[in-house]
Design a protein around this motif. Structure first.
Motif, mmCIF file in Angstrom:
data_model
loop_
_atom_site.group_PDB
_atom_site.id
_atom_site.type_symbol
_atom_site.label_atom_id
_atom_site.label_comp_id
_atom_site.label_asym_id
_atom_site.label_seq_id
_atom_site.Cartn_x
_atom_site.Cartn_y
_atom_site.Cartn_z
ATOM 1 N N LYS A 60 57.454 33.255 56.815
ATOM 2 C CA LYS A 60 57.522 32.458 58.030
ATOM 3 C C LYS A 60 56.849 33.202 59.177
ATOM 4 C CE LYS A 60 60.989 30.231 60.720
ATOM 5 N NZ LYS A 60 62.423 30.308 61.022
ATOM 6 N N ARG A 61 57.224 34.482 59.335
ATOM 7 C CA ARG A 61 56.640 35.296 60.403
ATOM 8 C C ARG A 61 55.141 35.487 60.189
ATOM 9 N NH1 ARG A 61 60.547 40.120 60.605
ATOM 10 N NH2 ARG A 61 61.749 38.656 59.392
ATOM 11 N N GLU A 62 54.788 35.681 58.901
ATOM 12 C CA GLU A 62 53.374 35.888 58.534
ATOM 13 C C GLU A 62 52.546 34.657 58.898
ATOM 14 O OE1 GLU A 62 51.254 39.080 56.568
ATOM 15 O OE2 GLU A 62 53.199 38.816 57.461
ATOM 16 N N ALA A 63 53.085 33.469 58.631
ATOM 17 C CA ALA A 63 52.384 32.222 58.922
ATOM 18 C C ALA A 63 52.218 32.049 60.428
ATOM 19 C CB ALA A 63 53.175 31.040 58.345
ATOM 20 N N GLU A 64 53.268 32.388 61.191
ATOM 21 C CA GLU A 64 53.181 32.309 62.647
ATOM 22 C C GLU A 64 52.127 33.274 63.169
ATOM 23 O OE1 GLU A 64 57.165 33.031 63.941
ATOM 24 O OE2 GLU A 64 57.836 31.047 63.274
ATOM 25 N N LEU A 65 52.134 34.469 62.598
ATOM 26 C CA LEU A 65 51.179 35.504 63.009
ATOM 27 C C LEU A 65 49.755 35.066 62.702
ATOM 28 C CD1 LEU A 65 51.941 38.417 64.144
ATOM 29 C CD2 LEU A 65 50.979 39.237 62.004
ATOM 30 N N ASP A 66 49.558 34.467 61.525
ATOM 31 C CA ASP A 66 48.236 33.990 61.114
ATOM 32 C C ASP A 66 47.703 32.949 62.091
ATOM 33 O OD1 ASP A 66 47.943 35.606 58.999
ATOM 34 O OD2 ASP A 66 48.315 34.095 57.453
ATOM 35 N N GLY A 103 42.666 47.428 58.976
ATOM 36 C CA GLY A 103 43.764 47.791 59.858
ATOM 37 C C GLY A 103 44.936 46.841 59.699
ATOM 38 N N GLU A 104 44.620 45.559 59.592
ATOM 39 C CA GLU A 104 45.646 44.531 59.443
ATOM 40 C C GLU A 104 46.400 44.712 58.132
ATOM 41 O OE1 GLU A 104 44.872 40.158 59.319
ATOM 42 O OE2 GLU A 104 44.440 40.561 61.427
ATOM 43 N N GLY A 105 45.656 45.030 57.073
ATOM 44 C CA GLY A 105 46.280 45.244 55.769
ATOM 45 C C GLY A 105 47.287 46.375 55.819
ATOM 46 N N HIS A 106 46.920 47.452 56.461
ATOM 47 C CA HIS A 106 47.825 48.596 56.570
ATOM 48 C C HIS A 106 49.057 48.234 57.399
ATOM 49 C CE1 HIS A 106 49.253 52.630 57.727
ATOM 50 N NE2 HIS A 106 48.828 52.948 56.528
ATOM 51 N N ASP A 107 48.813 47.480 58.490
ATOM 52 C CA ASP A 107 49.933 47.033 59.332
ATOM 53 C C ASP A 107 50.890 46.165 58.540
ATOM 54 O OD1 ASP A 107 48.947 48.382 61.425
ATOM 55 O OD2 ASP A 107 48.312 46.639 62.602
ATOM 56 N N ASN A 108 50.322 45.262 57.731
ATOM 57 C CA ASN A 108 51.158 44.370 56.916
ATOM 58 C C ASN A 108 52.031 45.163 55.961
ATOM 59 O OD1 ASN A 108 50.247 42.053 58.068
ATOM 60 N ND2 ASN A 108 48.755 41.586 56.481
ATOM 61 N N LEU A 109 51.454 46.199 55.352
ATOM 62 C CA LEU A 109 52.207 47.013 54.405
ATOM 63 C C LEU A 109 53.301 47.789 55.125
ATOM 64 C CD1 LEU A 109 49.465 48.358 52.000
ATOM 65 C CD2 LEU A 109 51.220 46.681 51.524
ATOM 66 N N THR A 110 52.953 48.323 56.314
ATOM 67 C CA THR A 110 53.956 49.056 57.094
ATOM 68 C C THR A 110 55.119 48.130 57.438
ATOM 69 O OG1 THR A 110 52.139 50.302 58.068
ATOM 70 C CG2 THR A 110 54.284 50.490 59.139
ATOM 71 N N HIS A 118 59.485 47.702 48.813
ATOM 72 C CA HIS A 118 58.613 48.777 48.329
ATOM 73 C C HIS A 118 57.157 48.344 48.468
ATOM 74 C CE1 HIS A 118 61.397 51.668 46.505
ATOM 75 N NE2 HIS A 118 62.137 50.627 46.184
ATOM 76 N N ILE A 119 56.335 49.275 48.911
ATOM 77 C CA ILE A 119 54.903 49.011 48.955
ATOM 78 C C ILE A 119 54.147 49.987 48.058
ATOM 79 C CG2 ILE A 119 54.913 47.998 51.250
ATOM 80 C CD1 ILE A 119 53.860 50.842 52.160
ATOM 81 N N CYS A 120 54.905 50.896 47.428
ATOM 82 C CA CYS A 120 54.286 51.860 46.517
ATOM 83 C C CYS A 120 53.925 51.138 45.219
ATOM 84 C CB CYS A 120 55.251 53.003 46.223
ATOM 85 S SG CYS A 120 56.809 52.481 45.491
ATOM 86 N N ASN A 121 52.977 51.684 44.469
ATOM 87 C CA ASN A 121 52.599 50.992 43.234
ATOM 88 C C ASN A 121 53.624 51.173 42.111
ATOM 89 O OD1 ASN A 121 51.922 53.621 42.779
ATOM 90 N ND2 ASN A 121 49.708 53.259 42.889
ATOM 91 N N VAL A 122 54.654 51.998 42.366
ATOM 92 C CA VAL A 122 55.704 52.177 41.360
ATOM 93 C C VAL A 122 56.672 50.985 41.364
ATOM 94 C CG1 VAL A 122 57.473 53.733 40.470
ATOM 95 C CG2 VAL A 122 55.525 54.669 41.736
ATOM 96 N N TYR A 123 57.101 50.561 42.573
ATOM 97 C CA TYR A 123 58.107 49.490 42.671
ATOM 98 C C TYR A 123 57.630 48.330 43.537
ATOM 99 C CZ TYR A 123 61.133 53.289 41.110
ATOM 100 O OH TYR A 123 61.674 54.318 40.430
ATOM 101 N N TYR A 124 56.327 48.170 43.688
ATOM 102 C CA TYR A 124 55.773 47.237 44.663
ATOM 103 C C TYR A 124 56.448 45.863 44.664
ATOM 104 C CZ TYR A 124 52.581 44.674 47.572
ATOM 105 O OH TYR A 124 52.072 43.915 48.583
ATOM 106 N N GLY A 125 56.866 45.427 45.868
ATOM 107 C CA GLY A 125 57.444 44.092 46.020
ATOM 108 C C GLY A 125 58.926 44.012 45.787
ATOM 109 N N HIS A 126 59.512 45.093 45.249
ATOM 110 C CA HIS A 126 60.957 45.073 45.013
ATOM 111 C C HIS A 126 61.702 45.476 46.277
ATOM 112 C CE1 HIS A 126 61.064 44.505 40.613
ATOM 113 N NE2 HIS A 126 59.856 45.028 40.682
ATOM 114 N N LEU A 127 62.928 45.006 46.369
ATOM 115 C CA LEU A 127 63.762 45.323 47.511
ATOM 116 C C LEU A 127 64.174 46.795 47.437
ATOM 117 C CD1 LEU A 127 64.905 43.562 49.807
ATOM 118 C CD2 LEU A 127 67.014 43.405 48.502
#
Ligand SMILES: [Zn+2]
Length: 142
Positions: A60-66, A103-110, A118-127
């Motif tokens: 939702k926030r991402e769509a508003e930001l876009d 820059g935006e990609g890095h901000d999104n990950l942060t 998780h944004i690491c490639n070990v657990y990416y996307g998991h809570l």
């Protein structure tokens, strides 16, 4: 004759009770395993619900930001295109790719990390359920 017959019957009953005891034991073990399975499923369900809620909010926030980014960057792009004398289309694309996008990609990950994912490639996307993740942090500090 009667006594002998009675003894045989008694013996049968004890055998039957032993067999039943074994069967009840097996059922009890099976029931325990099922209970454990249900517990695991409920925990999974809770975790997935939480993850789903957070993802919903994030989208939702991402769509508003876009929407804001699109409306804000459209006039800027036009200005750059007007200023560039040679092939304005190419220079606009190059800026988007090299400058804004990375820059935006890095901000999104942060942001994703601070949302609790998780944004690491070990657990990416998991809570993230156990606080900070060293893999994620090392990735963020790159
Ligand atoms: Zn991680």
């Amino acid at each position: 004759m009667k006594l002998w017959g009675g003894n045989l019957e008694k013996k049968d009953i004890f055998v039957q009770m032993d067999e039943l005891d074994i069967r009840v034991g097996a059922i009890h073990t099976e029931l325990g395993a099922l209970k454990q399975k249900v517990k695991e499923l409920l925990e999974d369900n809770k975790r997935l619900s939480e993850e789903n809620d957070q993802l919903r909010q994030l989208f939702k926030r991402e769509a508003e930001l876009d929407r804001k980014v699109v409306s804000a960057s459209a006039p800027a792009k036009r200005k750059i295109a007007e200023a560039g004398h040679e092939s304005p289309a190419v220079s606009t694309d190059a800026l988007t790719e090299s400058g804004v996008a990375i820059g935006e990609g890095h901000d999104n990950l942060t942001r994703l990390y601070h949302e609790g994912f998780h944004i690491c490639n070990v657990y990416y996307g998991h809570l993230r359920t156990e606080g900070d993740c060293l893999f994620c942090l090392s990735f963020l500090n790159k």
